[in-house]
Design an enzyme around this catalytic site. Structure first.
Site, PDB file in Angstrom:
ATOM      1  N   LYS A 187       0.837  -1.218   0.000  1.00 52.28           N
ATOM      2  CA  LYS A 187       0.000   0.000   0.000  1.00 52.28           C
ATOM      3  C   LYS A 187       0.864   1.258   0.000  1.00 52.28           C
ATOM      4  O   LYS A 187       0.487   2.287  -0.580  1.00 52.28           O
ATOM      5  CB  LYS A 187      -0.953   0.004   1.198  1.00 52.28           C
ATOM      6  CG  LYS A 187      -2.320  -0.561   0.874  1.00 52.28           C
ATOM      7  CD  LYS A 187      -2.371  -2.066   0.814  1.00 52.28           C
ATOM      8  CE  LYS A 187      -2.413  -2.702  -0.530  1.00 52.28           C
ATOM      9  NZ  LYS A 187      -2.462  -4.172  -0.486  1.00 52.28           N
ATOM     10  N   GLY A 221       9.508 -21.060  16.743  1.00 56.04           N
ATOM     11  CA  GLY A 221       8.858 -21.886  17.762  1.00 56.04           C
ATOM     12  C   GLY A 221       8.504 -23.243  17.198  1.00 56.04           C
ATOM     13  O   GLY A 221       7.991 -23.335  16.073  1.00 56.04           O
ATOM     14  N   GLY A 243      -0.266 -14.547 -13.223  1.00 56.75           N
ATOM     15  CA  GLY A 243      -1.372 -14.528 -12.265  1.00 56.75           C
ATOM     16  C   GLY A 243      -1.965 -13.141 -12.144  1.00 56.75           C
ATOM     17  O   GLY A 243      -1.323 -12.221 -11.643  1.00 56.75           O
ATOM     18  N   VAL A 290      -4.927 -10.731  -6.952  1.00 55.62           N
ATOM     19  CA  VAL A 290      -4.810  -9.487  -6.192  1.00 55.62           C
ATOM     20  C   VAL A 290      -3.384  -8.928  -6.257  1.00 55.62           C
ATOM     21  O   VAL A 290      -3.174  -7.746  -6.527  1.00 55.62           O
ATOM     22  CB  VAL A 290      -5.243  -9.705  -4.726  1.00 55.62           C
ATOM     23  CG1 VAL A 290      -5.563  -8.398  -4.082  1.00 55.62           C
ATOM     24  CG2 VAL A 290      -6.436 -10.622  -4.638  1.00 55.62           C
ATOM     25  N   ILE A 291      -2.390  -9.805  -6.018  1.00 58.42           N
ATOM     26  CA  ILE A 291      -1.002  -9.319  -6.015  1.00 58.42           C
ATOM     27  C   ILE A 291      -0.587  -8.892  -7.420  1.00 58.42           C
ATOM     28  O   ILE A 291       0.018  -7.831  -7.606  1.00 58.42           O
ATOM     29  CB  ILE A 291      -0.030 -10.404  -5.478  1.00 58.42           C
ATOM     30  CG1 ILE A 291      -0.340 -10.689  -4.007  1.00 58.42           C
ATOM     31  CG2 ILE A 291       1.428  -9.968  -5.656  1.00 58.42           C
ATOM     32  CD1 ILE A 291       0.541 -11.729  -3.362  1.00 58.42           C
ATOM     33  N   SER A 344       2.700 -14.541  -9.143  1.00 52.93           N
ATOM     34  CA  SER A 344       1.699 -14.323  -8.080  1.00 52.93           C
ATOM     35  C   SER A 344       0.491 -15.190  -8.386  1.00 52.93           C
ATOM     36  O   SER A 344      -0.499 -14.734  -8.929  1.00 52.93           O
ATOM     37  CB  SER A 344       1.316 -12.846  -8.018  1.00 52.93           C
ATOM     38  OG  SER A 344       1.060 -12.341  -9.332  1.00 52.93           O
ATOM     39  N   ASP A 352      -3.812 -17.215   7.747  1.00 53.99           N
ATOM     40  CA  ASP A 352      -3.502 -17.804   6.440  1.00 53.99           C
ATOM     41  C   ASP A 352      -3.208 -19.300   6.510  1.00 53.99           C
ATOM     42  O   ASP A 352      -3.303 -19.991   5.496  1.00 53.99           O
ATOM     43  CB  ASP A 352      -2.266 -17.116   5.829  1.00 53.99           C
ATOM     44  CG  ASP A 352      -2.596 -15.802   5.148  1.00 53.99           C
ATOM     45  OD1 ASP A 352      -3.715 -15.284   5.344  1.00 53.99           O
ATOM     46  OD2 ASP A 352      -1.727 -15.292   4.408  1.00 53.99           O
ATOM     47  N   HIS A 398     -22.988  15.736   2.110  1.00 51.44           N
ATOM     48  CA  HIS A 398     -22.819  16.216   0.744  1.00 51.44           C
ATOM     49  C   HIS A 398     -21.733  17.290   0.704  1.00 51.44           C
ATOM     50  O   HIS A 398     -21.714  18.154   1.582  1.00 51.44           O
ATOM     51  CB  HIS A 398     -24.125  16.820   0.232  1.00 51.44           C
ATOM     52  CG  HIS A 398     -23.972  17.421  -1.137  1.00 51.44           C
ATOM     53  ND1 HIS A 398     -23.923  16.647  -2.269  1.00 51.44           N
ATOM     54  CD2 HIS A 398     -23.815  18.713  -1.534  1.00 51.44           C
ATOM     55  CE1 HIS A 398     -23.758  17.439  -3.322  1.00 51.44           C
ATOM     56  NE2 HIS A 398     -23.685  18.690  -2.904  1.00 51.44           N
TER      57      HIS A 398
END
Ligand code: FAD
Ligand code: NAI
Length: 475
Positions: free
Chosen positions: A58, A122, A190, A193-194, A279, A322, A454
């Site tokens: 962004k 971890g 692709g 979105v990316i 992507s 994800d 407005h």
């Protein structure tokens, strides 16, 4: 001796760090483990979103849009700029500063909420419903334990077979955000979105961008009418999108990369690019968790298996974001993180999958919530549609940003809003009104009867709601 906590969160992206903060707010002693490193090997919490995703993309979308406006639309506003030049190193440095501010902000938030942060990887050592031991491998090795574990280990870019990411010529999202000089010819595989967001950034900065997409239609998850409008506008901007292609061999040379493919007509083609972004979606990341050792079930695509409440097959082990089913979006990960922390506290955390908004930050932006028209048709739902073009909105005209529309879909009988689709200026902000309305199960008439300021872009939302009943006032 293992340090004892009530809750350990593995992963410090939007799913993980938010889950940790909420757990701490609810009174649990909480640890958050994240392995992301900054350029100095220091901690960089925030995950994909902060480091190589939402935030840096962004930042570059904003900078490149300023650049495009300065070069093209400022003159129309009576602002003439002589000898404008691109300072790409500064643009990239600004983006890095924005990332750093977010990393530091998250460390501050964790501290403020008394979450203990561990920098390292971890992995499960042993455990059962009474508690789990986690090894943290960082600069030093530590052992920590808790009854509840929340896994939020995120995702990685999916590579094409035979075309591993080298981040120099063949780029994932990571490399796409750090290209040091504007490529003359940029290939993107692709048109998701990316592909569309990063393709837009580099096109605005001067690259000739070719996007190769396997599916026969652009943005198949988007409402058809909106996707068609988007395709028209992207073509006008000079984004060269080829649909229905089949990608063949990808060969990286010394300075360029060639892509062999078959186009929609079945003709064999070859294109040579200075850089290639791939992507084509993302894969869940469970590397290094010792999932197999502890008996954590993954599905056939490698996602951690969870039920509707984000519970895994292991007692008191949860997973969010994800790395589990559902849309790969930062705000979905956050909502799941909050809900899981609340469930651990015996509350009734809830995520409404029907009202998760989507935004594509192209120009114009595309945003939607709820069902598309094609979904309603397929489900046999009787609906009414209303649209309103930004061309007829006073604020959009004043902004000089009149492309696009707002579209409402409402139940034919009850008038309940079933979906709202926007392509146009600030769609990312406008969609929130629709999300709130749908959460409260509002009707289109509810929005139509609310007073909107407005001149504002949100009047287009009101007008589209009026249009559901064929009573737009300004069109
Ligand atoms: P992640 O953000 O991937 O975080 C996981 C973290 O866990 C990482 O820091 C990782 O290092 C760490 N980790 C993994 N395994 C271990 C381990 N064993 N031990 C310790 N740490 C570990 N979404 C939006 O909603 N809006 C957008 O505008 C948007 N833009 C995007 C742009 C791009 C270019 C990309 C790639 C993605 C974008 N996304 C966007 C998607 C968004 O980034 C993800 O949905 C979101 O980051 C998922 O959050 P998460 O917490 O599940 O995982
Ligand atoms: P995507 O799923 O959005 O798009 C991938 C595209 O690649 C699809 O159109 C697909 O048909 C195409 N594709 C797949 N295999 C192909 C092949 N072999 N050849 C040609 N085309 C092929 O995935 P993308 O763009 O990689 O982004 C991943 C995820 O990250 C998104 O789904 C989204 O969840 C998240 N994201 C969200 C953003 C946002 O909210 N604004 C911005 C960027 C990413």
């Amino acid at each position: 001796m293992s340090k004892q906590f009530d809750v350990i969160v593995i992963g410090g992206g939007p799913g993980g760090y938010i889950a940790a903060i909420r757990a701490a707010q609810l009174g649990f002693s909480t640890a958050c483990v994240d392995e992301w490193k900054n350029a100095n090997d220091g901690p960089a919490p925030g995950g994909t979103c902060t480091n190589v995703g939402c935030i840096p993309s962004k930042a570059l979308l904003q900078s490149s849009e300023h650049f495009e406006h300065a070069g093209h639309s400022f003159a129309d506003h009576g602002i003439d700029i002589k000898e404008m030049t691109l300072n790409l190193p500064q643009m990239l440095a600004r983006k890095d500063t924005v990332i750093k501010q977010n990393n530091e902000g998250i460390l501050y938030l964790l501290k403020k909420n008394k979450v203990t942060f561990f920098h390292g990887r971890g992995s499960f050592v042993k455990g059962d419903a009474n508690g789990y031991e986690i090894k943290v491998a960082g600069k030093t090795e530590e052992s920590i334990s808790a009854k509840h574990i929340i896994l939020a280990t995120g995702s990685n870019a999916r590579a094409l077979p035979g075309a591993d990411f080298d981040e120099k010529l063949i780029l994932s999202n990571t490399g796409a955000l750090t290209i040091g000089a504007v490529p003359k010819k940029l290939g993107v595989i692709g048109a998701g979105v990316i592909g569309l967001e990063m393709g837009s950034v580099w096109r605005r900065l001067g690259a000739e961008v070719t996007v190769l997409e396997a599916l026969p239609a652009l943005l198949s998850a988007v409402d058809d009418q909106i996707a068609k409008e988007a395709a028209k506008l992207f073509a006008k901007q000079g984004l060269n999108i080829s649909l229905g292609v089949k990608i063949g061999a990808i060969t990286a040379g010394k300075k360029d990369v060639s892509v062999e493919y078959t186009d929609a007509k079945g003709e064999a083609k070859k294109a040579v690019f200075d850089k290639l972004i791939i992507s084509i979606g993302r894969t869940p990341n469970t590397t290094g968790l010792n999932a197999e050792g502890i008996g954590l079930q993954l599905d056939e695509r490698g996602f951690i298996n969870v039920d509707g409440d984000c519970k895994t097959n292991l007692a008191n082990v949860w997973a969010v974001g994800d790395v589990v089913r559902g849309p790969m979006l930062a705000h979905k990960a956050e909502e799941e993180g909050v809900a899981v922390a609340e469930r651990i506290a015996g509350q009734h955390g809830h995520v409404n999958f029907n009202t998760i908004p989507w935004v594509i930050y192209t120009s114009p932006e595309i945003a939607w919530v709820g069902k598309t028209e094609q979904q309603l048709k397929a489900e046999g739902v009787a609906y009414k549609a209303g649209t309103f073009p930004f061309l007829a909105n006073g604020r959009a005209r004043a902004l000089g940003d009149t492309a696009g529309m707002v579209k409402f879909l409402a139940d034919a009988k009850s008038d309940e809003i079933l979906g709202v689709h926007i392509i146009g200026p600030m769609a990312s902000e406008l969609i929130s009104e629709a999300v709130v309305a749908m959460e409260f199960r509002a009707s289109a008439e509810d929005i139509a009867r609310i007073c909107h300021a407005h001149p504002s872009l949100s009047e287009a939302t009101k007008e589209a709601a009026l249009a559901v009943d064929k009573r737009s006032l300004n069109f």
